[in-house]
Design a protein around this motif. Structure first.
Motif, PDB file in Angstrom:
ATOM      1  N   TYR A  57       0.856  -1.183   0.000  1.00  0.00           N
ATOM      2  CA  TYR A  57       0.000   0.000   0.000  1.00  0.00           C
ATOM      3  C   TYR A  57       0.888   1.228   0.000  1.00  0.00           C
ATOM      4  O   TYR A  57       1.777   1.359   0.841  1.00  0.00           O
ATOM      5  CB  TYR A  57      -0.917   0.015   1.235  1.00  0.00           C
ATOM      6  CG  TYR A  57      -1.823   1.211   1.285  1.00  0.00           C
ATOM      7  CD1 TYR A  57      -2.682   1.498   0.228  1.00  0.00           C
ATOM      8  CD2 TYR A  57      -1.818   2.079   2.375  1.00  0.00           C
ATOM      9  CE1 TYR A  57      -3.511   2.611   0.263  1.00  0.00           C
ATOM     10  CE2 TYR A  57      -2.650   3.190   2.416  1.00  0.00           C
ATOM     11  CZ  TYR A  57      -3.492   3.447   1.359  1.00  0.00           C
ATOM     12  OH  TYR A  57      -4.318   4.543   1.376  1.00  0.00           O
ATOM     13  N   ASN A  74      -3.618   6.576  -1.289  1.00  0.00           N
ATOM     14  CA  ASN A  74      -4.939   6.566  -1.911  1.00  0.00           C
ATOM     15  C   ASN A  74      -5.130   7.629  -2.984  1.00  0.00           C
ATOM     16  O   ASN A  74      -6.226   7.759  -3.524  1.00  0.00           O
ATOM     17  CB  ASN A  74      -6.013   6.729  -0.824  1.00  0.00           C
ATOM     18  CG  ASN A  74      -6.663   5.391  -0.494  1.00  0.00           C
ATOM     19  OD1 ASN A  74      -6.675   4.486  -1.322  1.00  0.00           O
ATOM     20  ND2 ASN A  74      -7.202   5.262   0.695  1.00  0.00           N
ATOM     21  N   LEU A 127      -2.188   4.988  -5.585  1.00  0.00           N
ATOM     22  CA  LEU A 127      -3.091   3.832  -5.636  1.00  0.00           C
ATOM     23  C   LEU A 127      -2.712   2.925  -6.802  1.00  0.00           C
ATOM     24  O   LEU A 127      -2.730   1.693  -6.694  1.00  0.00           O
ATOM     25  CB  LEU A 127      -4.540   4.316  -5.779  1.00  0.00           C
ATOM     26  CG  LEU A 127      -5.645   3.286  -5.589  1.00  0.00           C
ATOM     27  CD1 LEU A 127      -5.625   2.696  -4.183  1.00  0.00           C
ATOM     28  CD2 LEU A 127      -7.012   3.922  -5.857  1.00  0.00           C
ATOM     29  N   ARG A 183      -8.441  -2.272  -2.809  1.00  0.00           N
ATOM     30  CA  ARG A 183      -8.452  -0.805  -2.808  1.00  0.00           C
ATOM     31  C   ARG A 183      -8.445  -0.264  -4.244  1.00  0.00           C
ATOM     32  O   ARG A 183      -9.014   0.788  -4.526  1.00  0.00           O
ATOM     33  CB  ARG A 183      -7.218  -0.265  -2.089  1.00  0.00           C
ATOM     34  CG  ARG A 183      -7.217  -0.466  -0.583  1.00  0.00           C
ATOM     35  CD  ARG A 183      -6.037   0.298  -0.008  1.00  0.00           C
ATOM     36  NE  ARG A 183      -5.601  -0.145   1.294  1.00  0.00           N
ATOM     37  CZ  ARG A 183      -5.871   0.483   2.441  1.00  0.00           C
ATOM     38  NH1 ARG A 183      -6.615   1.554   2.449  1.00  0.00           N
ATOM     39  NH2 ARG A 183      -5.390   0.031   3.576  1.00  0.00           N
TER      40      ARG A 183
END
Ligand SMILES: Cc1ncc(COP(=O)(O)O)c(C=O)c1O
Length: 440
Positions: free
Chosen positions: A132, A135, A140, A148
């Motif tokens: 990760y 976002n 992303l 996600r």
């Protein structure tokens, strides 16, 4: 009735009204041990008087000055401190407001570096599955977290992913740790050759994978081989230490324990310990020089870069960590907490793996220890563990999709660096009860 669009629209959240040391309090007066620092953020715990005083003093002196007009003292001092303790070759810092912004900026630095150097064909990003990096659309796209990414896939730039170094799941029977590390790293060289080395810009990885896989460190030798491969093909190594960095693993930077230095490093969470939103890119001298000798700028910027309040908070957090010798406590309490987890869960029918470094520990939950078969994802075991832990006054950071974005469950622990043995005992006792209740 709330006017906030919360993460989960149908959940009812307790209202946090206070925090002191390792505990948070809700409006009913219930206390919760913060054994995850929220999301590996609160490294000093809550309400630290030195940080509060530093923030108050800074607010009275200067809250904000735009970076196109001024530099400011807390930002300059924080940069000096971070560069003095940075991995070899790192020469400058760029301050933003969080981890996603840091990774987004680092990716743009990597791209501009090659544009300045006359290699504009380099644009490919290689990262790892089960990672990760944030976002925002660029981060992303870079991350390898399938659930996600899924709804936003049509908007994401093309990126490339290799398997992570995840010994519990990917090391083969009879394969040595060294052999596994080399095999896992070889995937990077294979991918670079497949894409054409002249097109590859950066390899991005978390030295210890955080939220997506639950505190998974690489095996010894893996990152050294990764560094060699990057050097061989002129690919920049971007290490994302947003979660695992700034002392969380017992050394200031996680990559110190892997014996490598990156070209670009991102940090956030523990940098400011939650007292202010802050993140940073730490960049190598060669990247700075390419900008300085080329266009003379980094073509980027946000309203709140180098924010004086954010930098003052981070400076104070980092001064306290050094003054109080807290990295030694991370190592000591990390060893103690891990020992207690092993004693409580070592023979637990539904715990397959206990892993991590320092005060960054993961417990992987399985339906069957011998086959490593995960629980049915429909059961949402991770959510159940979180609920049972909160009922017992314990904050942990569980997640699902540990194995491949869909299957697997883990619990992540990242308590404040100030914990002592009784606190670690209480964490393990409450977590034990929560896991027993959730898996019953
Ligand atoms: C490794 C890693 N990178 C990036 C991010 C994104 O940071 P932020 O949520 O501050 O944008 C996170 C957040 O959890 C993270 O764990």
């Amino acid at each position: 009735m709330t006017h906030i669009l919360h993460r989960q629209i149908h959940a009812t959240l307790p209202v946090a009204v206070g925090g002191r040391g390792i505990e948070l309090f809700d409006e009913s007066g219930k206390a919760y041990i913060d054994a995850s620092g929220g999301a590996a953020v609160s490294c000093l715990g809550h309400g630290h008087p030195d940080v509060v005083a530093a923030l108050q003093a800074q607010a009275e002196r200067l809250a904000y000055a735009h970076t196109s007009f001024f530099t400011n003292e807390p930002a300059e001092r924080l940069a000096d401190r971070l560069i003095a303790g940075a991995p070899q070759g790192i020469s400058h810092a760029y301050f933003v407001s969080g981890g996603s912004e840091a990774n987004e900026a680092a990716l743009k630095m990597a791209r501009q570096y090659f544009v300045e150097k006359g290699e504009p064909q380099r644009r490919a990003i290689i990262a790892r599955r089960q990672s990760y990096h944030g976002n925002t659309l660029g981060t992303l796209a870079t991350g390898g977290n399938e659930w996600r990414r899924a709804p936003f896939k049509p908007l994401l730039i093309d990126t490339h992913h290799i398997d992570p170094c995840y010994a519990y799941r990917h090391q083969e029977a009879g394969e040595s740790e060294t052999a596994y590390g080399l095999r896992a790293a070889q995937a990077l060289e294979d991918k670079i050759l497949e894409l054409g080395p002249e097109t590859v810009m950066a390899f991005v990885a978390e030295p210890v994978v955080g939220a997506t896989a639950g505190a998974v460190p690489a095996v010894a030798g893996y990152f050294r081989r990764i560094r060699e491969i990057c050097d061989r093909y002129g690919v920049l190594l971007l290490l994302d230490e947003v979660m695992c960095g700034m002392g969380r693993t017992g050394t200031m930077h996680a990559c110190e324990q892997d014996g490598v230095a990156p070209d670009l490093m991102t940090i956030a969470k523990g940098l400011g310990g939650g007292y202010q939103p802050i993140g940073a890119v730490l960049l190598g001298q060669h990247i700075f020089d390419a900008f300085a000798n080329g266009s003379g700028l980094f073509q980027h910027g946000h309203t709140y870069i180098c924010h004086p309040m954010a930098c003052a908070a981070a400076l104070s957090v980092q001064e306290v960590i050094e003054r109080d010798g807290l990295l030694a406590n991370v190592r000591a309490m990390g060893g103690y907490l891990r020992g207690r987890l092993e004693a409580r869960f070592g023979n637990h029918a539904h715990v397959g793996d206990i892993r991590g470094r320092g005060l960054f520990l993961g417990v992987e939950l399985v339906a069957d220890r011998s086959t490593k078969e995960p629980f049915d994802p429909a059961r949402k075991l991770h959510a159940l563990v979180k609920k049972e832990a909160m009922a017992r006054g314990l904050m942990v950071y569980p997640a699902g999709g540990t194995i491949d974005g869909a299957r697997g469950d883990h619990v992540l622990l990242a308590p404040p660096f100030i914990i002592d043995e009784p606190a670690a005992d209480a964490i393990v006792e409450r977590l034990g009860e929560a896991v027993d209740a959730a898996t019953a």
